[in-house]
Design a protein around this motif. Structure first.
Motif, PDB file in Angstrom:
ATOM      1  N   PHE A  18       0.843  -1.191   0.000  1.00  0.00           N
ATOM      2  CA  PHE A  18       0.000   0.000   0.000  1.00  0.00           C
ATOM      3  C   PHE A  18       0.877   1.239   0.000  1.00  0.00           C
ATOM      4  O   PHE A  18       1.814   1.346   0.791  1.00  0.00           O
ATOM      5  N   CYS A  20       1.309   5.106   0.993  1.00  0.00           N
ATOM      6  CA  CYS A  20       0.766   5.905   2.084  1.00  0.00           C
ATOM      7  C   CYS A  20       1.770   6.975   2.485  1.00  0.00           C
ATOM      8  O   CYS A  20       2.963   6.825   2.237  1.00  0.00           O
ATOM      9  N   PRO A  65      -5.730   9.497  -2.268  1.00  0.00           N
ATOM     10  CA  PRO A  65      -6.450   8.261  -1.973  1.00  0.00           C
ATOM     11  C   PRO A  65      -7.563   7.991  -2.988  1.00  0.00           C
ATOM     12  O   PRO A  65      -8.081   8.925  -3.612  1.00  0.00           O
ATOM     13  N   PRO A  66      -7.919   6.714  -3.141  1.00  0.00           N
ATOM     14  CA  PRO A  66      -9.017   6.373  -4.038  1.00  0.00           C
ATOM     15  C   PRO A  66     -10.329   6.982  -3.547  1.00  0.00           C
ATOM     16  O   PRO A  66     -10.491   7.261  -2.365  1.00  0.00           O
ATOM     17  N   TRP A  68     -13.841   5.868  -3.336  1.00  0.00           N
ATOM     18  CA  TRP A  68     -14.788   4.765  -3.425  1.00  0.00           C
ATOM     19  C   TRP A  68     -16.197   5.317  -3.591  1.00  0.00           C
ATOM     20  O   TRP A  68     -16.530   6.284  -2.920  1.00  0.00           O
ATOM     21  N   GLN A  76     -10.615   2.571  -6.832  1.00  0.00           N
ATOM     22  CA  GLN A  76     -10.000   2.019  -5.626  1.00  0.00           C
ATOM     23  C   GLN A  76      -8.786   1.139  -5.921  1.00  0.00           C
ATOM     24  O   GLN A  76      -7.955   0.926  -5.054  1.00  0.00           O
ATOM     25  N   GLN A  77      -8.646   0.594  -7.101  1.00  0.00           N
ATOM     26  CA  GLN A  77      -7.493  -0.177  -7.548  1.00  0.00           C
ATOM     27  C   GLN A  77      -7.325  -1.510  -6.832  1.00  0.00           C
ATOM     28  O   GLN A  77      -7.191  -2.528  -7.469  1.00  0.00           O
ATOM     29  N   HIS A  79      -8.290  -3.594  -2.795  1.00  0.00           N
ATOM     30  CA  HIS A  79      -8.756  -3.482  -1.418  1.00  0.00           C
ATOM     31  C   HIS A  79      -8.671  -4.843  -0.753  1.00  0.00           C
ATOM     32  O   HIS A  79      -8.567  -5.864  -1.430  1.00  0.00           O
ATOM     33  N   ALA A 121     -12.875   2.911   4.934  1.00  0.00           N
ATOM     34  CA  ALA A 121     -11.597   3.428   4.472  1.00  0.00           C
ATOM     35  C   ALA A 121     -10.629   3.380   5.643  1.00  0.00           C
ATOM     36  O   ALA A 121     -11.004   3.702   6.781  1.00  0.00           O
ATOM     37  N   ASP A 122      -9.400   2.949   5.377  1.00  0.00           N
ATOM     38  CA  ASP A 122      -8.380   2.998   6.424  1.00  0.00           C
ATOM     39  C   ASP A 122      -8.007   4.465   6.664  1.00  0.00           C
ATOM     40  O   ASP A 122      -8.518   5.355   5.979  1.00  0.00           O
ATOM     41  N   HIS A 126      -7.608   4.078   1.836  1.00  0.00           N
ATOM     42  CA  HIS A 126      -7.758   2.841   1.073  1.00  0.00           C
ATOM     43  C   HIS A 126      -9.003   2.090   1.549  1.00  0.00           C
ATOM     44  O   HIS A 126      -9.165   1.865   2.746  1.00  0.00           O
TER      45      HIS A 126
END
Length: 134
Positions: A18, A20, A65-66, A68, A76-77, A79, A121-122, A126
């Motif tokens: 990921f 970040c 970030p994506p 969603w 989102q690519q 998850h 989402a984190d 993500h």
């Protein structure tokens, strides 16, 4: 035509990575969610989860970030789907814990019990799902 299952794999999955802004912080979030041991610091951090699954986090200072559930320019690519329990009560308890860790809800509608997952989402943005174990 050859059955794909009859041939040796070309490669073996090493880990999922990921992007970040703060690798250690996101590794700590996922360690609290899925367990495991954090290795490293700085621009690359690994989380070795139970079962030897490795999730890694690499520094990308200007991460976008994506969004969603978009499927166009900022999809989102990738998850994670995480098994979180067999009952609604277990999923509710898991939800409380991930929200307390800094996740945010994206889609909690279970469509009248037809869906077995909830989307969050984190802390970086993500998407991930808490899923009901069938």
């Amino acid at each position: 035509m050859t059955d794909r299952h009859d041939t040796a794999p070309i490669a073996h999955l090493r880990n999922v990575v990921f992007d970040c802004p703060h690798p250690r912080e996101l590794a700590e979030f996922y360690a609290a969610v899925i367990g495991g041991t954090i290795e490293g610091d700085g621009d690359w951090v690994d989380l070795v989860a139970p079962g030897r699954v490795k999730v890694s986090f690499q520094r990308v200072p200007d991460l976008r970030p994506p969004e969603w559930p978009r499927g166009d320019l900022n999809a989102q690519q990738v998850h994670l789907d995480l098994d979180a329990g067999r009952t609604d009560e277990e999923i509710d308890a898991a939800q409380e814990k991930v929200l307390a860790l800094g996740a945010r809800p994206l889609d909690l509608d279970d469509d009248g019990g037809k869906r077995d997952f909830r989307v969050y989402a984190d802390p970086v943005g993500h998407p991930f799902c808490l899923c009901k174990i069938p």
